[in-house]
Write an enzyme that holds these catalytic residues in place. Structure first.
Site, mmCIF file in Angstrom:
data_model
loop_
_atom_site.group_PDB
_atom_site.id
_atom_site.type_symbol
_atom_site.label_atom_id
_atom_site.label_comp_id
_atom_site.label_asym_id
_atom_site.label_seq_id
_atom_site.Cartn_x
_atom_site.Cartn_y
_atom_site.Cartn_z
ATOM 1 N N SER A 113 0.830 -1.206 0.000
ATOM 2 C CA SER A 113 0.000 0.000 0.000
ATOM 3 C C SER A 113 0.861 1.251 0.000
ATOM 4 O O SER A 113 2.042 1.232 0.345
ATOM 5 C CB SER A 113 -0.917 0.005 1.224
ATOM 6 O OG SER A 113 -0.144 -0.011 2.413
ATOM 7 N N ARG A 114 0.239 2.356 -0.389
ATOM 8 C CA ARG A 114 0.854 3.668 -0.257
ATOM 9 C C ARG A 114 0.540 4.214 1.131
ATOM 10 O O ARG A 114 -0.354 3.720 1.819
ATOM 11 C CB ARG A 114 0.323 4.621 -1.322
ATOM 12 C CG ARG A 114 0.691 4.233 -2.747
ATOM 13 C CD ARG A 114 0.261 5.318 -3.710
ATOM 14 N NE ARG A 114 0.507 4.959 -5.093
ATOM 15 C CZ ARG A 114 1.670 5.086 -5.727
ATOM 16 N NH1 ARG A 114 2.711 5.557 -5.067
ATOM 17 N NH2 ARG A 114 1.809 4.756 -6.991
ATOM 18 N N ASP A 145 -8.734 1.580 15.649
ATOM 19 C CA ASP A 145 -8.074 0.307 15.367
ATOM 20 C C ASP A 145 -8.956 -0.813 15.900
ATOM 21 O O ASP A 145 -9.111 -0.976 17.109
ATOM 22 C CB ASP A 145 -6.695 0.243 16.034
ATOM 23 C CG ASP A 145 -5.636 0.978 15.225
ATOM 24 O OD1 ASP A 145 -5.767 0.991 13.989
ATOM 25 O OD2 ASP A 145 -4.706 1.528 15.823
#
Length: 502
Positions: free
Chosen positions: A203-204, A265
């Site tokens: 991912s970026r 989270d």
């Protein structure tokens, strides 16, 4: 003039990140006929494509009554052309929202309900307010093991799934939270050089100073489609590419977009996010690195053990062998923090340079060794020696260069125009390095938007330092950004803690 529910397409040139937004005059015929109001969801249809977008109303002459302006995200998804006639109407009622309401009121989510929700999520039919509700209720009420497995399976089933026609297909993932922890390109190079298949999608950055895809892009193109990625893997045995360039677990990308700004989270969502991508990529055996530390994502032994159990159990339910490893999450890894600076660290390790960061090298060897053992390429306990031989013998470097060339050509990372070194205010011993503040100052310096921006760390915890010795260097593309980052550094408690020597 177009009919009452049709307007002419116009590119607004407004960046709304991944959210599709359209702009219409509040007094245009469509808004009046359909009763549209700002923040309403609308369906835009044109050239055989359907787009669900959020409406923002305009009371200004920059937009005409017969036009609809599309944000960059909406424009790219529609593939529209200037002046094209688009139909705008109310979207259909979503039955899947009933499942979301059921969870809000204390019910559980079976596979069929989650499949319907993820189908709507992946096609952009759920507005962000409903996506945020889903993320929040999954974190607040939680997902039990059955729901986590069902969500993982649903996220896989609404996207593409790759079959490599080989076994074993290996993968690794890091839970994250540590600046500079850029082991993936090293692990892929080492493992592929040993004859093991390891296609890696990454991912970026979203909230960090660099993602693996950002770092790899400093060394080779990463925006490959599935066919190009397959050619690279068939030729070299591995790759490091940007996962969002392919429709692999697309619902996960949509959820992450609203999950990160909320700062939530959730274990169930995290597990489903990680393993849905692995299953969709055709991974069969997965090593997951869980850094544990006071400022990492996972902060205690109890939390790491619980997360490990969930990953292993859900992985098994999805037909994957998952193994976890707990690593030190108390300080940054390597020296560079930012795309180009981390890429330089990767190359320093691969080239076996004397100044290569040894902590990054040893962590990569540990992980690569475990992957080789999981693949059956090395006996238990012998994987790290095999990995070290591949790295020290130059095979890993040769394979990495070959992978870069296959992905489009090896690149040289750029260097920033401006730097500033922060030095030790006194003699002593480095007692702590605040990982969150390190990431924050690198971002304020311009990373990852400016690939060469970020920070270079010159010390590690327990190092002895003298007055005036360099602690870290900030890198920026403009003097303004450098000064902005430095003002942040001065306003914080010491980013690098120093205590008197015993």
């Amino acid at each position: 003039m177009p009919p009452h529910n049709r307007l002419l397409a116009r590119r607004a040139g407004i960046d709304t990140y991944q959210q599709s937004v359209v702009y219409m005059r509040s007094d245009c015929a469509v808004c009046r006929a359909e009763g549209f109001q700002s923040q309403a969801q609308v369906e835009v249809i044109g050239n055989g494509r359907h787009l669900f977008a959020i409406l923002h109303q305009v009371n200004s002459d920059w937009l005409r009554n017969d036009e609809i302006a599309l944000s960059e995200a909406a424009w790219n998804l529609m593939g529209a052309t200037e002046g094209e006639e688009l139909m705008v109407r109310h979207p259909p009622i979503l039955d899947s929202l009933a499942h979301l309401r059921n969870k809000v009121h204390g019910g559980s989510l079976a596979y069929a309900a989650l499949r319907a929700l993820m189908e709507d999520v992946s096609h952009g039919r759920l507005p962000d307010i409903h996506l945020a509700s889903f993320v929040t209720v999954c974190a607040g009420r939680g997902l039990d093991l059955g729901e986590t497995v069902a969500l993982t399976r649903a996220m896989v089933d609404v996207g593409e799934r790759i079959d490599w026609g080989a076994s074993p297909v290996m993968d690794k993932h890091c839970i994250g939270g540590l600046p500079g922890n850029r082991t993936t390109p090293l692990v892929v190079a080492i493992v592929a050089s040993c004859g093991v298949v390891m296609p890696k999608t990454s991912s970026r950055a979203i909230t960090s100073a660099a993602g693996t895809a950002d770092v790899m892009e400093m060394l080779a193109p990463v925006d490959l489609d599935l066919a190009a990625m397959r050619r690279v893997v068939e030729r070299e045995g591995g790759c490091v590419v940007w996962g969002s360039a392919m429709r692999v677990s697309p619902a996960d990308d949509m959820l992450i977009r609203v999950e990160r700004p909320l700062g939530i989270d959730s274990e169930g969502l995290m597990v489903a996010s990680i393993l849905s991508k692995k299953a969709a990529m055709g991974s069969q055996r997965v090593l997951i690195d869980i850094p544990v530390g006071p400022l990492a994502k996972v902060r205690s032994d109890a939390a790491s053990s619980q997360l490990s159990r969930s990953l292993v159990s859900v992985g098994a339910a999805m037909g994957m062998q998952v193994q976890t490893v707990f690593t030190d999450g108390s300080q940054p890894v390597g020296r560079g923090v930012g795309p180009a600076l981390e890429a330089m660290d990767v190359m320093a390790v691969l080239e076996r340079r004397a100044d290569a960061p040894q902590d990054l090298r040893e962590r990569a060897l540990l992980l690569a060794g475990l992957v080789l053992e999981m693949a059956g390429k090395a006996a238990a306990g012998a994987g790290q020696a095999m990995a070290r031989e591949a790295l020290d013998g130059g095979r890993a470097l040769a394979r990495f260069i070959a992978i870069c060339e296959a992905q489009g050509g090896l690149r040289v990372p750029p260097k920033a125009a401006h730097t500033h070194c922060v030095t030790a205010p006194a003699n002593g011993v480095v007692s702590a390095i605040d990982t969150r503040l390190v990431a924050r100052m690198a971002k304020l310096a311009g990373a990852p938007r400016d690939p060469a921006a970020g920070a270079t760390l010159h010390v590690r915890v327990q190092d002895s330092v003298r007055l005036g010795q360099p602690l870290f260097t900030l890198h920026a593309e403009s003097l303004g950004e450098l000064q902005y980052a430095m003002s942040f550094v001065r306003s914080q408690l010491p980013i690098v803690g120093i205590e008197p020597a015993p």
